[in-house]
Every structure is written in structure tokens, then in C-alpha cells.
Design an enzyme around this catalytic site. Structure first.
Site, PDB file in Angstrom:
ATOM      1  CB  CYS A  92     -25.639  -2.188  -4.126  1.00  0.00           C
ATOM      2  SG  CYS A  92     -24.484  -3.275  -3.870  1.00  0.00           S
TER       3      CYS A  92
HETATM    4  N1  LIG Z   1     -20.628  -4.348  -1.497  1.00  0.00           N
HETATM    5  C1  LIG Z   1     -21.594  -4.769  -1.419  1.00  0.00           C
HETATM    6  O1  LIG Z   1     -22.217  -4.495  -0.296  1.00  0.00           O
HETATM    7  C2  LIG Z   1     -22.314  -5.529  -2.643  1.00  0.00           C
HETATM    8  C3  LIG Z   1     -23.409  -6.164  -2.372  1.00  0.00           C
HETATM    9  C4  LIG Z   1     -23.847  -7.131  -3.250  1.00  0.00           C
HETATM   10  C5  LIG Z   1     -23.358  -7.267  -4.455  1.00  0.00           C
HETATM   11  N2  LIG Z   1     -22.399  -6.475  -4.629  1.00  0.00           N
HETATM   12  C6  LIG Z   1     -21.680  -6.536  -6.205  1.00  0.00           C
HETATM   13  O2  LIG Z   1     -20.701  -7.446  -5.921  1.00  0.00           O
HETATM   14  C7  LIG Z   1     -19.617  -6.965  -6.993  1.00  0.00           C
HETATM   15  C8  LIG Z   1     -18.296  -6.734  -6.028  1.00  0.00           C
HETATM   16  O3  LIG Z   1     -18.563  -5.579  -5.233  1.00  0.00           O
HETATM   17  P1  LIG Z   1     -17.521  -5.515  -3.764  1.00  0.00           P
HETATM   18  O4  LIG Z   1     -18.450  -4.520  -3.094  1.00  0.00           O
HETATM   19  O5  LIG Z   1     -17.036  -6.768  -3.381  1.00  0.00           O
HETATM   20  O6  LIG Z   1     -16.316  -4.481  -4.857  1.00  0.00           O
HETATM   21  P2  LIG Z   1     -14.729  -4.317  -3.911  1.00  0.00           P
HETATM   22  O7  LIG Z   1     -14.236  -3.330  -4.863  1.00  0.00           O
HETATM   23  O8  LIG Z   1     -15.026  -4.223  -2.519  1.00  0.00           O
HETATM   24  O9  LIG Z   1     -14.007  -5.642  -4.476  1.00  0.00           O
HETATM   25  C9  LIG Z   1     -13.758  -6.106  -5.669  1.00  0.00           C
HETATM   26  C10 LIG Z   1     -12.146  -6.626  -5.855  1.00  0.00           C
HETATM   27  O10 LIG Z   1     -12.206  -6.917  -7.089  1.00  0.00           O
HETATM   28  C11 LIG Z   1     -10.709  -6.727  -7.483  1.00  0.00           C
HETATM   29  N3  LIG Z   1     -10.516  -6.631  -8.802  1.00  0.00           N
HETATM   30  C12 LIG Z   1     -10.952  -5.845  -9.681  1.00  0.00           C
HETATM   31  N4  LIG Z   1     -10.872  -6.044 -10.898  1.00  0.00           N
HETATM   32  C13 LIG Z   1     -10.092  -7.679 -10.702  1.00  0.00           C
HETATM   33  C14 LIG Z   1      -9.643  -8.439 -11.905  1.00  0.00           C
HETATM   34  N5  LIG Z   1      -9.733  -8.190 -12.982  1.00  0.00           N
HETATM   35  N6  LIG Z   1      -9.346  -9.474 -11.204  1.00  0.00           N
HETATM   36  C15 LIG Z   1      -9.188  -9.926 -10.064  1.00  0.00           C
HETATM   37  N7  LIG Z   1      -9.571  -9.087  -9.077  1.00  0.00           N
HETATM   38  C16 LIG Z   1     -10.075  -7.947  -9.446  1.00  0.00           C
HETATM   39  C17 LIG Z   1     -10.354  -5.461  -6.753  1.00  0.00           C
HETATM   40  O11 LIG Z   1      -8.930  -5.221  -6.444  1.00  0.00           O
HETATM   41  C18 LIG Z   1     -11.053  -5.668  -5.534  1.00  0.00           C
HETATM   42  O12 LIG Z   1     -10.435  -6.176  -4.343  1.00  0.00           O
HETATM   43  C19 LIG Z   1     -20.126  -5.905  -7.607  1.00  0.00           C
HETATM   44  O13 LIG Z   1     -20.787  -6.028  -8.816  1.00  0.00           O
HETATM   45  C20 LIG Z   1     -21.352  -5.189  -6.844  1.00  0.00           C
HETATM   46  O14 LIG Z   1     -22.184  -4.439  -7.174  1.00  0.00           O
HETATM   47  C21 LIG Z   1     -21.530  -5.504  -4.020  1.00  0.00           C
END
Ligand SMILES: NC(=O)c1ccc[n+]([C@@H]2O[C@H](COP(=O)([O-])OP(=O)(O)OC[C@H]3O[C@@H](n4cnc5c(N)ncnc54)[C@H](O)[C@@H]3O)[C@@H](O)[C@H]2O)c1
Length: 439
Positions: free
Chosen positions: A279
Site C-alpha cells: 500500500c
Molecule cells: N494487503 C493489504 O494490506 C491491503 C490493504 C488495503 C488495501 N489493499 C488493496 O486491496 C487490493 C488487493 O490487495 P491484496 O493485498 O489482497 O492482494 P493479494 O495479491 O493478496 O490478493 C489478490 C488476489 O486476487 C487474485 N486475482 C488476481 N487477478 C484476478 C482475477 N482477474 N480474478 C480473480 N482473482 C484474481 C490473486 O490471485 C490474489 O489471490 C489491492 O488493490 C491493494 O492495494 C491491500
């Protein structure tokens, strides 16, 4: 149309109130899995969709692969039929709500990479139906939901706010934080229309303690960017202060702790080895990219990005100076890194400054080992490293660098064993020894 709106709204409202709405979450990562589990906890039937077959298989076997989500909870929900996962997007046709939580990384040019969101939204558009609530949770630039997603969904002939409901709601999950979990972090939500916002707020209020409706999707998108930009810039400020304090021979940590005794108008941020995670190093550049398009340069973001980006080099310079003071060159030295995860007590290596520090040390001819109870092995620049025993390596190394202050580390033993310690987190605050060099 008025009748259709009332009907769609009433139908979905009823399903949400009675928790019979079928909930879908696309992207089962750090954000999506806790969210899916929270709605299962609230009694909904939840289907998770991910392109990674291994995650889907783990989930369907009742196992959690996310540290903050207990396997026992997943197992119970899978066994009771409240939680299941699939790689097949056609299940969307049977869902009433869909939350999209897929990655939003940066391209090498620091431009937003929206490809994951676009692919996921295309699949939703393929299977969407009247009366559906669709919410984007991935962090993104202001305007994404309205400019990018809305036309994709309205292509079907369905109209947002009348035939379906479209919102943006930023995810604020803080991995590793036992006090604030998905349920008790206030949930901001903004819709394309008032009816969309109302539906989104009703939906989240089933599984979140506090919901904060805002007037539009762009406001909700900007809220997240303000929060993370605020943090990134303040970290940049204290990192610059740390560099200044070093030159002036002042202990920056003592300065911040004393300043934090002011009961109003000051909030402590701490310097460190550089930004990490999915982030803080990334999100502000979504804002600067969008801002540039409107003719406004985001100067604070660029400057803080530059200062924060210098920190791994600053740490390596500290190591070099500390070794030189003991008549030992960095070339050929053994440097041991304590902690490589991007922050304390989590198993996430994404964007971790430890990776840059290891590469810089190796480029300067040091031999690098590491210990991290959460990261058994890592790969960088074509070679692999495995976590080793801390006490033994600390004793053998010419210098130990504390990059991540995991609670599991035995600091007393580290101070006893190590010859020299560069502490980038003030983890050894209560220790006084000439072998400790603080950031
Ligand atoms: N990790 C954090 O602490 C956090 C906090 C707040 C916001 N975010 C935001 O949330 C969003 C997700 O982050 P995350 O950390 O969960 O990512 P992550 O990589 O842990 O998880 C994302 C998931 O999406 C899947 N994916 C990718 N393309 C896909 C598709 N077309 N269809 C279905 N699944 C698909 C991936 O396989 C993965 O399992 C991002 O925008 C991130 O910036 C993350």
C-alpha cells in the site's frame, strides 16, 4: 423505470436484511479472504473466486493461507456450507453481491496497472444480472469506478442505481494488527447514485460495526489515497529528520518520543529502513498519476517517494561506516539481516526494503545471511536465501542489521552475541551498548 428501481431495491434490501443474499468476493488475498470470512461470520453464504487454483483448493479443503484468518474459522464455514471457492467465474450468475479485491500494482513507469481490475470486471460484466450489487475494493485513483467500470457494466443495457448498484469501498485492513480487524475498522462506501450508496452501506452494516457513507465513488477512492499518502509523506518527513539528526549527532528517536508527549497537534511517525508492503509505497503514485492528468504536480508525493527510496542506501552506508569504525571493510564482511518482512510480525515480503538492502550489500561485496521466522526462504536477483538461526549467525557475523523488529526476536541474546548491530527500528531502545548503532 421507477417501479423497476423500487423492485430491484426492495428485493436486494430484503435479501440483505434476511442474510439470504448470495455474496461473492473476487480475489482471495490479504483483503478478499478476511472479507469473505467476515460475511460468512455474519451468516451469509459466500463464494470466493480466484484465478489461483491453489488458493481455491486450500480454501475448499478448509485451510487458511492468510496469517490473520484462523484455519479453524475457515474450516467451520466450509463444513457448514457458508464458504466455498471457485476458479469458475460463471458462478457470478448466481450471486447477489460481488466485491472485487484484486491487485492494483504499479507499472515500472510508476503508472497504475489496472489490468487485474479490468479482467475481473470483464468477467463480472459477462455474468451480471439485474438486482446485483457490485463493489470495487481494490485501491485505485479517483474516477476509476465511474470512468472505467461503470461503462463496462452499463454496456449490458442495465442502468446503475436502477437495475444494479455500483459502489467503491476502500479496504483498510492492517495485517498483523490484532486490535483492528475487518469487522471493527470503519467502512467507507460511496456509490454511483444515492441508491447505490444506500445499498452498499446496508450490505456492509451486516458485517461491519461502523459504516461511513460518502457522496460518491470518487470521494471514497480519494479517502483511501489521502490516508496512505498522509502516512507516506509523514514517514518521508521523519526519514529526512533522521538523516538530518545523524549529521547533527542528535538521537531522532528520543526527539520523536519527546515530541509525542504533546497532547494535541502532533502524531508520531517513525523513521525506518524504507517503505514496504502493497500500500504505502504504491498508492500515493495512483494519486500523483491522476493529478498530473489534471495539470497538478503532486510535489509532496514525489519528494517523499524520493526520500523514502533513499533509506535502504542510507542503512547500507550506516553499516559501512560502522564496520569501518572497527577497521573492517564491507567488502568481504558477513552481514546478517534480522527480519526481512516489510513490517513486524507478518509474513509479507512485498516491496520490503530488506530486499534492496540485501542487494546493495551484496553489490558492495558483503556476504549476506538472514533470519525471519515468517519468511523461510526468499529469491532475489536470480539467487535464493534461506532463513538461518539468529543466535548462531549473529555471533558469526561482522554486523547484524535489524530491518524488521519481530516480537519473536530475543533482543537480550542478540545484544550478547553480536559484535556490531545497526538497528533501523529502535528495537534496542532499552539497551545501551557501544556495539549498537541506531538509525
Ligand atoms: N494487503 C493489504 O494490506 C491491503 C490493504 C488495503 C488495501 N489493499 C488493496 O486491496 C487490493 C488487493 O490487495 P491484496 O493485498 O489482497 O492482494 P493479494 O495479491 O493478496 O490478493 C489478490 C488476489 O486476487 C487474485 N486475482 C488476481 N487477478 C484476478 C482475477 N482477474 N480474478 C480473480 N482473482 C484474481 C490473486 O490471485 C490474489 O489471490 C489491492 O488493490 C491493494 O492495494 C491491500
Amino acid at each position: 423505470m421507477q417501479l423497476a428501481l423500487a423492485t430491484m431495491q426492495e428485493l436486494l434490501t430484503e435479501k440483505i436484511h434476511t442474510r439470504t443474499a448470495k455474496v461473492g468476493v473476487i480475489g482471495l488475498g490479504y483483503v478478499g479472504l478476511p472479507l469473505a470470512v467476515e460475511f460468512a461470520n455474519a451468516g451469509f453464504s459466500v463464494t470466493g473466486i480466484d484465478v489461483q487454483a491453489s488458493k481455491v483448493a486450500e480454501l475448499n479443503a478448509g485451510r487458511s493461507y492468510i496469517q490473520d484468518v484462523p484455519t479453524e474459522t475457515v474450516r467451520q464455514h466450509v463444513e457448514s456450507g457458508h464458504l466455498r471457492a471457485s476458479t469458475d467465474f460463471s458462478v457470478i450468475a448466481d450471486l447477489d453481491t460481488v466485491n472485487i479485491a484484486v491487485p492494483t500494482p504499479l507499472r515500472k513507469t510508476k503508472d497504475p496497472d489496472m489490468s487485474f481490475v479490468v479482467v475481473a470486471a470483464e468477467r463480472v460484466a459477462e455474468y451480471m444480472h439485474p438486482g446485483m450489487l457490485i463493489i470495487l475494493e481494490s485501491t485505485t485513483y479517483p474516477g476509476t469506478t465511474e470512468e472505467l467500470l461503470l461503462p463496462m457494466f452499463e454496456k449490458s443495457g442495465l442502468k446503475a442505481g436502477e437495475d444494479f448498484f455500483l459502489c467503491f469501498s476502500p479496504e483498510r485492513v492492517d495485517p498483523g494488527n490484532p486490535q483492528y480487524r475487518t469487522r471493527n475498522i470503519p467502512k467507507v462506501v460511496g456509490g454511483i447514485t444515492r441508491a447505490c450508496t444506500g445499498m452498499g452501506a446496508l450490505f456492509y452494516s451486516q458485517a461491519h460495526e461502523n459504516v461511513v457513507p460518502v457522496s460518491s465513488t470518487s470521494v471514497a477512492e480519494m479517502v483511501k489515497l489521502l490516508e496512505n499518502t498522509f502516512r507516506m509523506i509523514n514517514i518521508g518527513l521523519v526519514n529526512e529528520l533522521a538523516i538530518m539528526c545523524e549529521r547533527m549527532g542528535v538521537n531522532v528517536w528520543e526527539v520523536i518520543d519527546a515530541a509525542a508527549t504533546k497532547p494535541f497537534g502532533f502524531m508520531p511517525f517513525y523513521p525506518g529502513p524504507g517503505l514496504g508492503g502493497h500500500c504505502i509505497p504504491i498508492d500515493p503514485f495512483y494519486l500523483s498519476w491522476k493529478s498530473k492528468q489534471t495539470g497538478v504536480e503532486a510535489r509532496f508525493i514525489e519528494l517523499a517517494g524520493f526520500i523514502n527510496g533513499q533509506m535502504p542506501r542510507f542503512v547500507v552506508d550506516k553499516v559501512q561506516t560502522a564496520l569501518n569504525s572497527q577497521a573492517k571493510p564491507l567488502l568481504g564482511a558477513h552481514v546478517h539481516i534480522a527480519g526481512v518482512a516489510y513490517k513486524r510480525d507478518i509474513d509479507d515480503l512485498r516491496e520490503s526494503p530488506a530486499l534492496d538492502i540485501i542487494l546493495l550489500l551484496e553489490q558492495k561485496g558483503a556476504r549476506v545471511t538472514y533470519t525471519d521466522p515468517y519468511i523461510p526462504s526468499l529469491r532475489l536477483d536470480g539467487h535464493g536465501l534461506s532463513s538461518v538461526n539468529l543466535d548462531e549467525s549473529a555471533a558469526a557475523a561482522d554486523c547484524v542489521v535489524i530491518v524488521t523488529d519481530h516480537k519473536a526476536f530475543d533482543h537480550a541474546s542478540l545484544v550478547d552475541n553480536a559484535k556490531l548491530i545497526v538497528d533501523t527500528r529502535n528495537a534496542l531502545k532499552s539497551y545501551h551498548s557501544s556495539k549498537i548503532v541506531r538509525l
